[in-house]
Design a protein around this motif. Structure first.
Motif, short mmCIF file in Angstrom:
data_model
loop_
_atom_site.label_atom_id
_atom_site.label_comp_id
_atom_site.label_asym_id
_atom_site.label_seq_id
_atom_site.Cartn_x
_atom_site.Cartn_y
_atom_site.Cartn_z
N SER A 14 0.84 -1.19 0.00
CA SER A 14 0.00 0.00 0.00
C SER A 14 0.88 1.25 0.00
O SER A 14 1.71 1.42 0.88
CB SER A 14 -0.89 0.02 1.24
OG SER A 14 -1.48 1.29 1.40
N GLN A 43 -7.20 0.37 8.01
CA GLN A 43 -6.70 -0.97 7.74
C GLN A 43 -7.36 -1.60 6.52
O GLN A 43 -6.70 -2.31 5.76
CB GLN A 43 -6.87 -1.85 8.99
CG GLN A 43 -5.91 -1.42 10.09
CD GLN A 43 -6.11 -2.17 11.38
OE1 GLN A 43 -7.19 -2.67 11.67
NE2 GLN A 43 -5.06 -2.25 12.18
N ARG A 44 -8.65 -1.31 6.29
CA ARG A 44 -9.31 -1.82 5.08
C ARG A 44 -8.72 -1.16 3.83
O ARG A 44 -8.55 -1.80 2.80
CB ARG A 44 -10.82 -1.59 5.14
CG ARG A 44 -11.53 -2.59 6.04
CD ARG A 44 -13.04 -2.54 5.87
NE ARG A 44 -13.62 -1.25 6.20
CZ ARG A 44 -14.01 -0.87 7.40
NH1 ARG A 44 -13.88 -1.71 8.42
NH2 ARG A 44 -14.52 0.32 7.61
N TRP A 45 -8.40 0.15 3.94
CA TRP A 45 -7.79 0.85 2.80
C TRP A 45 -6.46 0.22 2.42
O TRP A 45 -6.22 -0.07 1.26
CB TRP A 45 -7.54 2.32 3.12
CG TRP A 45 -8.75 3.16 3.27
CD1 TRP A 45 -10.05 2.84 2.97
CD2 TRP A 45 -8.78 4.49 3.77
NE1 TRP A 45 -10.87 3.89 3.27
CE2 TRP A 45 -10.12 4.91 3.76
CE3 TRP A 45 -7.82 5.36 4.25
CZ2 TRP A 45 -10.51 6.18 4.18
CZ3 TRP A 45 -8.20 6.61 4.67
CH2 TRP A 45 -9.53 7.02 4.64
N ALA A 47 -5.28 -2.65 3.08
CA ALA A 47 -5.41 -4.05 2.67
C ALA A 47 -6.04 -4.17 1.28
O ALA A 47 -6.10 -5.25 0.72
CB ALA A 47 -6.24 -4.82 3.68
N GLY A 48 -6.52 -3.04 0.74
CA GLY A 48 -7.16 -3.06 -0.56
C GLY A 48 -8.58 -3.59 -0.51
O GLY A 48 -9.16 -3.94 -1.53
N LYS A 49 -9.18 -3.61 0.69
CA LYS A 49 -10.54 -4.13 0.85
C LYS A 49 -11.60 -3.06 0.71
O LYS A 49 -12.78 -3.37 0.60
CB LYS A 49 -10.68 -4.81 2.21
CG LYS A 49 -9.82 -6.04 2.35
CD LYS A 49 -9.97 -6.68 3.70
CE LYS A 49 -9.11 -7.92 3.80
NZ LYS A 49 -9.21 -8.54 5.13
N ALA A 50 -11.18 -1.80 0.74
CA ALA A 50 -12.13 -0.69 0.60
C ALA A 50 -11.42 0.47 -0.08
O ALA A 50 -10.21 0.66 0.08
CB ALA A 50 -12.65 -0.25 1.97
N GLU A 51 -12.19 1.22 -0.83
CA GLU A 51 -11.65 2.41 -1.50
C GLU A 51 -11.65 3.57 -0.52
O GLU A 51 -12.61 3.78 0.22
CB GLU A 51 -12.53 2.76 -2.70
CG GLU A 51 -12.00 3.92 -3.50
CD GLU A 51 -12.87 4.20 -4.72
OE1 GLU A 51 -12.84 5.34 -5.19
OE2 GLU A 51 -13.56 3.27 -5.19
N GLY A 79 -4.88 1.59 -1.61
CA GLY A 79 -4.88 0.15 -1.38
C GLY A 79 -3.65 -0.51 -1.98
O GLY A 79 -2.68 0.12 -2.35
#
Length: 88
Positions: A14, A43-45, A47-51, A79
Protein backbone atom coordinates in the motif's frame (compact mmCIF):
# COMPACT_ATOMS: atom_id res chain seq x y z
CA UNK A 1 13.01 3.13 19.80
CA UNK A 2 12.88 -0.58 19.18
CA UNK A 3 9.34 -0.51 17.75
CA UNK A 4 10.49 1.95 15.08
CA UNK A 5 13.14 -0.45 13.83
CA UNK A 6 10.58 -3.25 13.78
CA UNK A 7 8.19 -1.11 11.73
CA UNK A 8 10.93 -0.14 9.31
CA UNK A 9 11.35 -3.82 8.48
CA UNK A 10 7.67 -4.11 7.56
CA UNK A 11 6.92 -4.18 3.89
CA UNK A 12 3.63 -3.05 2.44
CA UNK A 13 2.15 -2.98 -1.00
CA UNK A 14 0.00 0.00 0.00
CA UNK A 15 1.53 3.34 -1.04
CA UNK A 16 -0.01 5.16 1.92
CA UNK A 17 1.17 2.55 4.40
CA UNK A 18 4.66 2.73 2.91
CA UNK A 19 4.62 6.52 3.30
CA UNK A 20 3.42 6.20 6.91
CA UNK A 21 6.28 3.85 7.73
CA UNK A 22 8.89 5.92 5.89
CA UNK A 23 7.81 9.40 6.96
CA UNK A 24 6.36 9.09 10.45
CA UNK A 25 7.08 7.47 13.78
CA UNK A 26 3.39 6.63 14.29
CA UNK A 27 1.91 3.17 14.38
CA UNK A 28 -1.28 2.53 12.38
CA UNK A 29 -3.55 3.44 15.29
CA UNK A 30 -1.75 6.73 16.02
CA UNK A 31 -1.59 7.69 12.36
CA UNK A 32 -5.27 6.97 11.72
CA UNK A 33 -6.28 8.89 14.84
CA UNK A 34 -4.14 11.92 13.91
CA UNK A 35 -5.76 11.92 10.45
CA UNK A 36 -9.29 11.55 11.82
CA UNK A 37 -9.75 8.15 10.18
CA UNK A 38 -11.19 5.17 12.06
CA UNK A 39 -8.49 2.53 12.53
CA UNK A 40 -10.56 -0.24 10.95
CA UNK A 41 -11.24 1.95 7.93
CA UNK A 42 -7.53 2.73 7.51
CA UNK A 43 -6.70 -0.97 7.74
CA UNK A 44 -9.31 -1.82 5.08
CA UNK A 45 -7.79 0.85 2.80
CA UNK A 46 -4.25 -0.44 3.08
CA UNK A 47 -5.41 -4.05 2.67
CA UNK A 48 -7.16 -3.06 -0.56
CA UNK A 49 -10.54 -4.13 0.85
CA UNK A 50 -12.13 -0.69 0.60
CA UNK A 51 -11.65 2.41 -1.50
CA UNK A 52 -10.44 5.46 0.39
CA UNK A 53 -13.04 8.21 0.53
CA UNK A 54 -11.59 10.95 2.65
CA UNK A 55 -13.24 14.12 3.79
CA UNK A 56 -11.37 17.33 3.03
CA UNK A 57 -10.31 17.53 6.68
CA UNK A 58 -8.99 13.97 6.64
CA UNK A 59 -7.10 14.63 3.41
CA UNK A 60 -5.50 17.76 4.86
CA UNK A 61 -4.52 15.90 8.02
CA UNK A 62 -3.09 12.98 6.05
CA UNK A 63 -1.02 15.33 3.90
CA UNK A 64 0.20 17.24 6.96
CA UNK A 65 1.24 14.05 8.77
CA UNK A 66 3.04 12.70 5.69
CA UNK A 67 4.70 16.01 4.83
CA UNK A 68 2.97 16.21 1.46
CA UNK A 69 2.65 19.73 0.10
CA UNK A 70 1.45 19.19 -3.48
CA UNK A 71 -1.53 17.05 -4.40
CA UNK A 72 0.61 15.60 -7.20
CA UNK A 73 2.79 14.01 -4.52
CA UNK A 74 -0.09 11.88 -3.22
CA UNK A 75 -0.09 8.25 -4.36
CA UNK A 76 -2.76 7.39 -6.92
CA UNK A 77 -4.27 4.68 -4.72
CA UNK A 78 -4.38 3.89 -1.04
CA UNK A 79 -4.88 0.15 -1.38
CA UNK A 80 -2.61 -2.60 -2.58
CA UNK A 81 -0.91 -1.80 -5.86
CA UNK A 82 -0.74 -4.33 -8.64
CA UNK A 83 2.50 -4.60 -10.59
CA UNK A 84 1.05 -3.05 -13.76
CA UNK A 85 -0.42 0.05 -12.11
CA UNK A 86 2.48 1.22 -9.94
CA UNK A 87 3.68 4.69 -10.83
CA UNK A 88 6.85 6.18 -9.43
Amino acid sequence: MNTRSKRQKQESQSPVETLRIDRTTYNQDEFAMRCGIPRATYQRWIAGKAEARLTLGQLKSLCRELGIIKVEDLPDGFGIQTGSSQNE
